[in-house]
Scaffold this active site. Structure first.
Site, short mmCIF file in Angstrom:
data_model
loop_
_atom_site.label_atom_id
_atom_site.label_comp_id
_atom_site.label_asym_id
_atom_site.label_seq_id
_atom_site.Cartn_x
_atom_site.Cartn_y
_atom_site.Cartn_z
N LEU A 1 -3.54 3.02 -10.36
CA LEU A 1 -4.63 3.47 -11.23
C LEU A 1 -4.93 4.95 -11.04
O LEU A 1 -5.11 5.69 -12.02
CB LEU A 1 -5.89 2.64 -10.95
CG LEU A 1 -5.89 1.20 -11.47
CD1 LEU A 1 -7.07 0.44 -10.89
CD2 LEU A 1 -5.96 1.18 -13.00
N GLU B 1 6.75 6.88 -8.65
CA GLU B 1 6.24 5.62 -8.10
C GLU B 1 7.41 4.80 -7.57
O GLU B 1 8.40 4.59 -8.28
CB GLU B 1 5.49 4.84 -9.17
CG GLU B 1 5.20 3.38 -8.86
CD GLU B 1 4.42 3.19 -7.57
OE1 GLU B 1 4.84 2.34 -6.75
OE2 GLU B 1 3.39 3.87 -7.39
N GLN C 1 -5.98 -4.72 -13.09
CA GLN C 1 -5.18 -3.51 -13.18
C GLN C 1 -3.80 -3.79 -13.74
O GLN C 1 -3.13 -2.87 -14.23
CB GLN C 1 -5.10 -2.82 -11.82
CG GLN C 1 -4.32 -3.57 -10.77
CD GLN C 1 -4.51 -2.95 -9.39
OE1 GLN C 1 -5.54 -3.11 -8.78
NE2 GLN C 1 -3.50 -2.25 -8.90
N MET D 1 9.51 9.27 -2.83
CA MET D 1 9.56 10.59 -2.22
C MET D 1 10.09 10.47 -0.80
O MET D 1 9.62 9.63 -0.02
CB MET D 1 8.18 11.23 -2.19
CG MET D 1 8.20 12.67 -1.68
SD MET D 1 6.55 13.37 -1.48
CE MET D 1 5.98 12.46 -0.06
N TYR E 1 -18.03 -16.66 -3.63
CA TYR E 1 -17.64 -16.78 -2.23
C TYR E 1 -17.70 -18.26 -1.85
O TYR E 1 -18.76 -18.88 -1.94
CB TYR E 1 -18.56 -15.95 -1.34
CG TYR E 1 -18.24 -14.48 -1.36
CD1 TYR E 1 -17.47 -13.90 -0.36
CD2 TYR E 1 -18.66 -13.68 -2.41
CE1 TYR E 1 -17.15 -12.55 -0.39
CE2 TYR E 1 -18.35 -12.33 -2.45
CZ TYR E 1 -17.59 -11.78 -1.44
OH TYR E 1 -17.26 -10.45 -1.48
N ASP F 1 -7.25 5.67 -2.94
CA ASP F 1 -7.19 5.01 -1.63
C ASP F 1 -6.57 5.90 -0.56
O ASP F 1 -6.74 5.65 0.63
CB ASP F 1 -6.40 3.71 -1.72
CG ASP F 1 -7.16 2.61 -2.43
OD1 ASP F 1 -8.35 2.82 -2.74
OD2 ASP F 1 -6.57 1.55 -2.69
#
Length: 548
Positions: free
Chosen positions: A15, A35, A130, A154, A233, A315
């Site tokens: 994202l 990616e 997502q 990479m 939950y 993140d």
């Protein structure tokens, strides 16, 4: 010589990385996104798309596509209604021992929000995985000219005073290339190697738990009898976890487990199905498990968001529990903040000093947002602990965060998150939302920037709009000017904008490309051209020759 030269190299196609590509292309900057996975996300953790993120999507033309594919979020107090329209989920976070307890309304309501943002922004939040949002973002980024190479990793990078050099490899063919970029955005996630390679440390509460996400199909709607929620939950001691719906057929159960259980293949699909039956209290439930993904919950924020020509986002610079749904949205907002600033520098109308304001603005927001997510994690795990923490309202966290940096000309805020929501036009806040009309069509004041600065003047502020147009022509910077009032550039049918923005009839606000107020003049100035030029000099980090 490098094989590829590009202004910005983006590492990571989740994202955050896709958002960076979108916003860079929105501002006319070429980029290459790399990616290592073969495609966009298939199994997800992020489902909540906040109204602020939807506003940003609105500026790049993907809001409607996301809206069309998403579940709509409605008032939380409606969770027990059995007559809600299809594709509507109440903003309710519940805690119960089993699905039977939900049906009997024997639950603890952990959080429920009004979540109606009509008076705060132009668009509502949605619930959309997502795995559906990312393809929309990718298509639009590529359509706008971004280069995206999946199944590519990479290998190494190094930077110097003028840019970043990286080696990338096609994982299918093994072919290697070198890329030379002026800047690099590290959107490679919490476990990415760029942050550690730069020697940037993280601090916070550390790891707070491990979760095995299980994507499955089952007819839980028939059991729940029409009752709906965002997150449930389930507190069975043998299989504790959280349950939430993705769409008509798919659900995710997040099993709270030990670190060894999140390893791929450690728990089989058949065992996952049994755990779901135990957690839900339905021993004969028919379940079709599609896939699993393990992850760890943590509360940590990096010490630095920037190292030279490398900028961390998403993140890579902040990890937080999923409670509140803040993490992915913060990543999109990181990407927006750094993208328009990089574009300003690369396109030549801002100084390098503008890039320093990325960390100055986004790190306080990231830290305080992570703190709020951690507080909610403690509360939702143990409701008796809730009173110990200074939790802020969901809407305030989502919409009311504020900036203090050299890119804002005004009194600095001491907290990124206010105690109460009060979007009143002060510099450092997102511009107040007011519905206006342009050429007979309704437009929000939030819509008027995106790929440019926007100066919005009151009905007697023509001197400000003239000065802004002269400055745009002289400097070449993207700056639009609007007079707001009857029969003007933007009609203000209710006459609400000046009061909402905190200006008089002859005042003006200067809105940045990200929708935040950079500066405000409550009334007219003796020399508006000089005043505006001086402000632009300060907030963009460039030398400006004063005009009148």
């Amino acid at each position: 010589m490098p094989d590829v030269e590009v202004p910005v190299l983006i590492i990571g196609g989740g994202l955050t990385g896709l958002a960076a590509a979108l916003f860079l292309r929105q501002n006319g900057v070429d980029c290459l996104l790399v990616e290592r996975n073969t495609t966009t996300s298939q199994l997800l953790r992020s489902t909540h798309v906040s109204p602020r993120t939807m506003e940003l999507f609105r500026t790049v033309g993907v809001q409607q596509a996301v809206w069309d594919t998403a579940e709509k979020v409605v008032r939380g107090e409606y969770w027990a209604r059995t007559d809600l329209p299809p594709h509507h989920l109440p903003r309710a976070i519940l805690r119960a021992d089993s699905l039977a307890h939900v049906v009997n309304e024997d639950v603890i309501v952990m959080e429920q929000g009004v979540n109606q943002f009509d008076d705060v922004g132009p668009v509502e939040p949605v619930w959309c995985g997502q795995d559906r949002v990312e393809p929309i973002m990718l298509r639009e980024a590529v359509a706008r000219g971004a280069r995206a190479e999946f199944n590519t990793e990479m290998l190494w990078f190094e930077q110097d005073a003028d840019g970043v050099t990286a080696a990338i490899r096609d994982r299918a063919t093994g072919a290697e290339r070198t890329v030379r970029a002026r800047y690099m955005i590290a959107a490679d996630g919490a476990g990415g190697r760029i942050r550690t390679g730069l020697g940037i440390a993280r601090s916070g509460e550390g790891t707070v738990g491990h979760v095995l996400n299980v994507l499955f199909k089952a007819d839980l709607d028939a059991i729940l009898g029409g009752r709906r929620f965002l997150i449930l939950y389930l507190t069975n001691r043998t299989a504790p976890g959280m349950l939430f719906k993705l769409d008509d057929e798919r659900w995710i159960f997040g099993l709270f487990c030990g670190p060894e259980d999140i390893e791929e293949g450690r728990i089989s699909h058949a065992e996952c199905a049994d755990l779901i039956r135990t957690a839900t209290g339905v021993p004969d439930l028919s379940i079709d498990v599609h896939m699993t993904m393990g992850w760890w919950m943590a509360h940590e924020v990096v010490d630095r968001y920037r190292s030279g020509r490398v900028f961390l986002a998403g993140d890579a610079c902040h990890v937080m529990p999923p409670t509140g749904g803040f993490g992915a949205n913060a990543g999109v907002q990181d990407a927006n903040n750094i993208a328009w600033k990089l574009a300003a520098v690369i396109n030549g109308w801002a100084g390098e000093a503008l890039l320093d304001t990325y960390e100055a603005e986004r790190r306080p927001v990231g830290k305080e947002t992570a703190d709020q997510a951690w507080m909610r994690h403690i509360q939702w795990s143990n409701p008796k602990e809730a009173a110990k923490y200074d939790q802020r309202d969901q809407t305030t966290i989502t919409m009311g965060y504020r900036y203090a940096s050299r890119a804002v000309a005004g009194e600095a805020f001491t907290e990124a998150l206010p105690e109460e929501l009060d979007i009143d036009g002060r510099p450092g806040m997102r511009v107040p939302h007011v519905w206006l009309e342009r050429d007979g069509e309704r437009v929000s004041s939030v819509d008027l920037a995106g790929d440019a600065y926007a100066l919005l003047a009151g009905p007697e502020g023509a001197a400000w709009t003239r000065a802004a147009r002269r400055e745009a022509e002289r400097s070449g910077m993207p700056l639009r000017a609007y007079a707001v009032g009857p029969a003007m550039d933007l009609d203000d049918p209710g006459g609400a904008f000046p009061e909402a923005a905190g200006i008089g009839p002859s005042g003006a606000v200067l809105v940045r490309p990200d929708g935040f107020v950079a500066w405000r003049a409550e009334e007219a100035a003796e020399d508006p051209g000089t005043a505006l030029a001086k402000v632009l000099d300060a907030v963009t980090g460039r030398a400006v020759t004063a005009t009148s």
